[in-house]
Write a protein that holds these residues in place. Structure first.
Motif, short mmCIF file in Angstrom:
data_model
loop_
_atom_site.label_atom_id
_atom_site.label_comp_id
_atom_site.label_asym_id
_atom_site.label_seq_id
_atom_site.Cartn_x
_atom_site.Cartn_y
_atom_site.Cartn_z
N ASP A 211 -44.61 98.82 -0.16
CA ASP A 211 -44.31 97.42 0.14
C ASP A 211 -43.01 97.21 0.91
OD1 ASP A 211 -42.56 98.15 -1.84
OD2 ASP A 211 -42.92 96.40 -3.09
N HIS A 212 -42.34 98.28 1.30
CA HIS A 212 -41.11 98.12 2.07
C HIS A 212 -40.79 99.42 2.81
CE1 HIS A 212 -39.70 99.76 -1.79
NE2 HIS A 212 -38.68 100.25 -1.14
N LEU A 213 -39.72 99.39 3.57
CA LEU A 213 -39.36 100.50 4.42
C LEU A 213 -37.88 100.80 4.27
CD1 LEU A 213 -40.16 102.13 7.20
CD2 LEU A 213 -38.88 100.26 8.22
N HIS A 214 -37.54 102.08 4.25
CA HIS A 214 -36.14 102.51 4.29
C HIS A 214 -35.96 103.24 5.61
CE1 HIS A 214 -35.12 101.85 0.04
NE2 HIS A 214 -36.39 102.15 -0.19
N ALA A 215 -34.86 102.99 6.29
CA ALA A 215 -34.61 103.68 7.56
C ALA A 215 -33.12 103.72 7.84
CB ALA A 215 -35.33 102.96 8.70
N PHE B 185 -34.44 91.06 5.33
CA PHE B 185 -34.17 92.48 5.20
C PHE B 185 -32.77 92.65 4.65
CE2 PHE B 185 -32.62 91.47 9.41
CZ PHE B 185 -31.47 92.22 9.55
N PHE B 186 -32.50 93.83 4.13
CA PHE B 186 -31.18 94.16 3.60
C PHE B 186 -30.60 95.26 4.47
CE2 PHE B 186 -28.50 96.94 1.06
CZ PHE B 186 -27.56 96.04 0.62
N ASP B 187 -29.39 95.06 4.92
CA ASP B 187 -28.75 96.09 5.73
C ASP B 187 -27.47 96.55 5.04
OD1 ASP B 187 -27.61 93.49 6.41
OD2 ASP B 187 -26.42 94.57 7.88
N GLU C 229 -25.29 110.21 1.87
CA GLU C 229 -25.69 109.58 0.61
C GLU C 229 -26.93 108.72 0.81
OE1 GLU C 229 -22.39 107.33 -0.85
OE2 GLU C 229 -21.24 109.12 -1.38
N LYS C 230 -26.97 107.90 1.86
CA LYS C 230 -28.13 107.05 2.13
C LYS C 230 -29.35 107.89 2.48
CE LYS C 230 -26.39 103.08 1.36
NZ LYS C 230 -26.72 102.45 0.09
N TRP C 231 -29.16 108.97 3.24
CA TRP C 231 -30.26 109.85 3.60
C TRP C 231 -30.91 110.43 2.34
CZ3 TRP C 231 -33.74 110.99 6.92
CH2 TRP C 231 -34.38 112.23 6.90
N HIS C 232 -30.09 110.92 1.42
CA HIS C 232 -30.64 111.48 0.18
C HIS C 232 -31.33 110.41 -0.67
CE1 HIS C 232 -29.36 115.56 0.71
NE2 HIS C 232 -28.13 115.17 0.98
N TYR C 233 -30.77 109.21 -0.71
CA TYR C 233 -31.40 108.11 -1.45
C TYR C 233 -32.79 107.82 -0.87
CZ TYR C 233 -32.60 103.42 -2.91
OH TYR C 233 -33.28 102.33 -3.39
N ILE C 234 -32.87 107.72 0.45
CA ILE C 234 -34.14 107.42 1.10
C ILE C 234 -35.16 108.53 0.84
CG2 ILE C 234 -35.25 107.22 3.37
CD1 ILE C 234 -32.69 105.70 4.27
#
Length: 87
Positions: free
Chosen positions: A3-7, A40-42, A53-58
Protein backbone atom coordinates in the motif's frame (compact mmCIF):
# COMPACT_ATOMS: atom_id res chain seq x y z
CA UNK A 1 4.95 -2.78 0.00
CA UNK A 2 1.31 -3.45 -0.87
CA UNK A 3 0.00 0.00 0.00
CA UNK A 4 2.96 2.37 -0.12
CA UNK A 5 6.45 2.92 -1.46
CA UNK A 6 9.84 3.57 0.09
CA UNK A 7 12.54 5.16 -2.05
CA UNK A 8 15.79 7.07 -1.79
CA UNK A 9 15.59 9.68 -4.51
CA UNK A 10 17.79 12.65 -5.37
CA UNK A 11 15.97 15.62 -6.90
CA UNK A 12 17.44 18.38 -9.07
CA UNK A 13 17.63 21.65 -7.17
CA UNK A 14 15.57 23.46 -9.84
CA UNK A 15 12.53 21.20 -9.66
CA UNK A 16 10.27 20.89 -6.69
CA UNK A 17 9.99 17.55 -4.94
CA UNK A 18 6.22 17.91 -4.45
CA UNK A 19 5.60 18.42 -8.15
CA UNK A 20 7.86 15.52 -9.14
CA UNK A 21 6.21 13.13 -6.66
CA UNK A 22 2.72 14.30 -7.65
CA UNK A 23 3.41 13.78 -11.36
CA UNK A 24 5.01 10.37 -10.76
CA UNK A 25 2.09 9.18 -8.62
CA UNK A 26 -0.37 10.48 -11.20
CA UNK A 27 1.40 8.55 -13.98
CA UNK A 28 1.59 5.34 -11.94
CA UNK A 29 -2.10 5.63 -11.06
CA UNK A 30 -3.08 6.19 -14.67
CA UNK A 31 -0.92 3.58 -16.37
CA UNK A 32 -0.73 0.92 -13.66
CA UNK A 33 -3.97 1.54 -11.77
CA UNK A 34 -2.14 2.20 -8.51
CA UNK A 35 -4.26 3.62 -5.71
CA UNK A 36 -1.92 5.77 -3.63
CA UNK A 37 -2.18 7.00 -0.07
CA UNK A 38 -2.83 10.74 0.14
CA UNK A 39 0.21 13.03 0.35
CA UNK A 40 3.71 11.74 1.08
CA UNK A 41 6.32 11.85 3.82
CA UNK A 42 9.81 13.02 3.05
CA UNK A 43 12.98 12.97 5.10
CA UNK A 44 16.03 15.02 4.16
CA UNK A 45 19.20 12.96 4.32
CA UNK A 46 22.18 15.06 5.33
CA UNK A 47 25.10 12.63 5.23
CA UNK A 48 26.24 9.16 4.28
CA UNK A 49 25.42 7.69 7.69
CA UNK A 50 21.79 8.79 7.46
CA UNK A 51 21.57 7.49 3.89
CA UNK A 52 22.83 4.10 5.00
CA UNK A 53 20.39 3.98 7.93
CA UNK A 54 17.44 4.74 5.60
CA UNK A 55 18.70 2.20 3.05
CA UNK A 56 18.76 -0.55 5.69
CA UNK A 57 15.31 0.48 6.97
CA UNK A 58 13.86 0.28 3.46
CA UNK A 59 15.50 -3.08 2.74
CA UNK A 60 14.27 -4.61 6.04
CA UNK A 61 10.72 -3.24 5.83
CA UNK A 62 9.18 -6.18 3.88
CA UNK A 63 10.85 -8.61 6.31
CA UNK A 64 9.56 -6.74 9.37
CA UNK A 65 6.05 -6.69 7.84
CA UNK A 66 6.21 -10.47 7.30
CA UNK A 67 6.07 -10.25 3.51
CA UNK A 68 9.30 -12.21 2.96
CA UNK A 69 11.89 -14.07 5.04
CA UNK A 70 14.94 -12.10 3.89
CA UNK A 71 15.33 -8.72 2.19
CA UNK A 72 17.01 -10.36 -0.82
CA UNK A 73 13.78 -12.33 -1.39
CA UNK A 74 11.64 -9.21 -1.89
CA UNK A 75 10.95 -9.09 -5.66
CA UNK A 76 10.00 -5.41 -5.78
CA UNK A 77 13.38 -3.99 -4.87
CA UNK A 78 15.94 -2.31 -7.10
CA UNK A 79 19.22 -0.52 -6.54
CA UNK A 80 21.72 0.81 -9.08
CA UNK A 81 24.89 -1.13 -9.71
CA UNK A 82 28.22 0.57 -9.06
CA UNK A 83 28.56 1.16 -12.82
CA UNK A 84 25.19 2.91 -12.94
CA UNK A 85 26.06 5.02 -9.88
CA UNK A 86 29.20 6.29 -11.62
CA UNK A 87 27.21 7.83 -14.50
Amino acid sequence: MPDHLHALIRFPAEQGMSRTVRDWKRGAARFHRVSWQENFFDHRIRDGRQALEKWHYIRRNPVVKGLCAHEDNWPHSWAPSRAEEAR
